[in-house]
Design a protein around this motif. Structure first.
Motif, mmCIF file in Angstrom:
data_model
loop_
_atom_site.group_PDB
_atom_site.id
_atom_site.type_symbol
_atom_site.label_atom_id
_atom_site.label_comp_id
_atom_site.label_asym_id
_atom_site.label_seq_id
_atom_site.Cartn_x
_atom_site.Cartn_y
_atom_site.Cartn_z
ATOM 1 N N ARG A 240 34.507 -3.525 18.843
ATOM 2 C CA ARG A 240 33.699 -2.366 17.743
ATOM 3 C C ARG A 240 33.208 -1.578 18.468
ATOM 4 O O ARG A 240 32.473 -0.308 17.405
ATOM 5 N N GLN A 242 34.572 1.552 19.192
ATOM 6 C CA GLN A 242 34.733 3.172 18.331
ATOM 7 C C GLN A 242 33.879 3.417 17.594
ATOM 8 O O GLN A 242 33.739 3.957 16.470
ATOM 9 N N GLU A 243 33.814 1.770 15.916
ATOM 10 C CA GLU A 243 33.414 1.538 15.113
ATOM 11 C C GLU A 243 32.314 1.449 14.422
ATOM 12 O O GLU A 243 32.033 2.790 13.743
ATOM 13 N N ARG A 247 30.440 4.302 12.280
ATOM 14 C CA ARG A 247 29.447 3.855 11.311
ATOM 15 C C ARG A 247 28.034 4.543 11.499
ATOM 16 O O ARG A 247 27.578 4.860 10.296
#
Length: 282
Positions: A240, A242-243, A247
């Motif tokens: 996660r 990249q997420e 964010r």
């Protein structure tokens, strides 16, 4: 030859059948109502039947295995379970000061897990990340962070990813408050919203859940050190990353011009902890 039955055997347990069972004509040990026993006895018989059918009873495992522990081991077991249910995360400790609770948890992980499952919890021991914690089966212990706390968490996760890629297993991930504030400003967060009070409250909230470690009396001065624990990998896994980066951009771009000028609300711990952040578009 068919054996006769009575209302005690054929009817649900009611007040009337309970009164009639004393007048039952069956020999001792035949009438079903006579041999049901207490609720705990019925429950144990049910679990034993489940075991015979191939279903493992973790509850019975605990009742059978715990009395076999020595007195010192039982005291250690109580200490470990108390720490886990208090929200602490077990780690091996440093090479100079190893944590004996960690060694005990590794050895008796199944016993600890069987006890926690009685109350709907489970014992999650990750041998790769070298940490152990109590996890509720329905996620009842989940925590809701404010926007600033979430932003700090994501930034610390990226720092941990960058630092620990080439680090040895025994190395730890540290960052100073000054460097953390600099990275947040570089990402677009106004420095006026990153006062020592606001940033200190966010870091202390993460430390309360064992995501970071800080010294006692932490005041969020620029030279103070924050240790990021391996638990951050469980909270925000590698897949996660990249997420998380996206964010951070979303958190920073979601600010309003008024919020950039007003710092009092951002620096108030009660506002950060209790009031939900509003969507600028609403």
């Amino acid at each position: 030859m068919t054996r006769a039955t009575c209302a005690c055997c054929t009817s649900p347990p009611t007040a009337s059948t309970a009164r009639r069972r004393s007048a039952c004509g069956h020999p001792a040990g035949v009438c079903r109502r006579r041999r049901t026993g207490t609720r705990m006895e019925r429950w144990r018989r049910f679990r034993l039947k489940a075991d015979a059918a191939g279903s493992k009873s973790t509850t019975m495992d605990f009742f059978e295995d715990y009395p076999r522990l020595e007195s010192a081991q039982q005291e250690r077991f109580q200490r470990v379970v108390t720490r886990l249910l208090a929200g602490e995360v077990l780690t091996p400790g440093s090479p100079l000061e190893p944590d004996p609770d960690w060694r005990f948890a590794e050895r008796f992980r199944e016993l600890i897990d069987s006890y926690l499952r009685i109350g709907g919890w489970g014992f999650d021991l990750d041998s790769t990340l070298r940490l152990g914690r109590a996890v509720h089966e329905t996620g009842a212990q989940r925590v809701r962070f404010s926007k600033l706390e979430s932003l700090v968490l994501c930034m610390l996760r990226l720092h941990y990813h960058e630092t620990m890629r080439l680090a040895a297993e025994e190395d730890r991930c540290d960052i100073t408050v000054g460097l953390l504030r600099e990275r947040l400003v570089h990402a677009g967060k106004p420095i006026a919203q990153l006062s020592a009070r606001a940033l200190g409250h966010a870091v202390r909230r993460l430390a309360r859940h064992s995501i970071v470690r800080i010294a006692r009396g932490f005041d969020a001065d620029d030279d103070e050190v924050i240790e990021v624990t391996p638990l951050v990998e469980k909270v925000l896994p590698d897949d996660r990353i990249q997420e998380i980066a996206g964010r951070i951009k979303a958190y920073v771009s979601a600010r309003t011009p008024v919020a950039e000028q007003e710092t009092e609300a951002e620096s108030d711990p009660d506002t950060l902890a209790d009031e939900p952040q509003r969507d600028p578009s609403s």
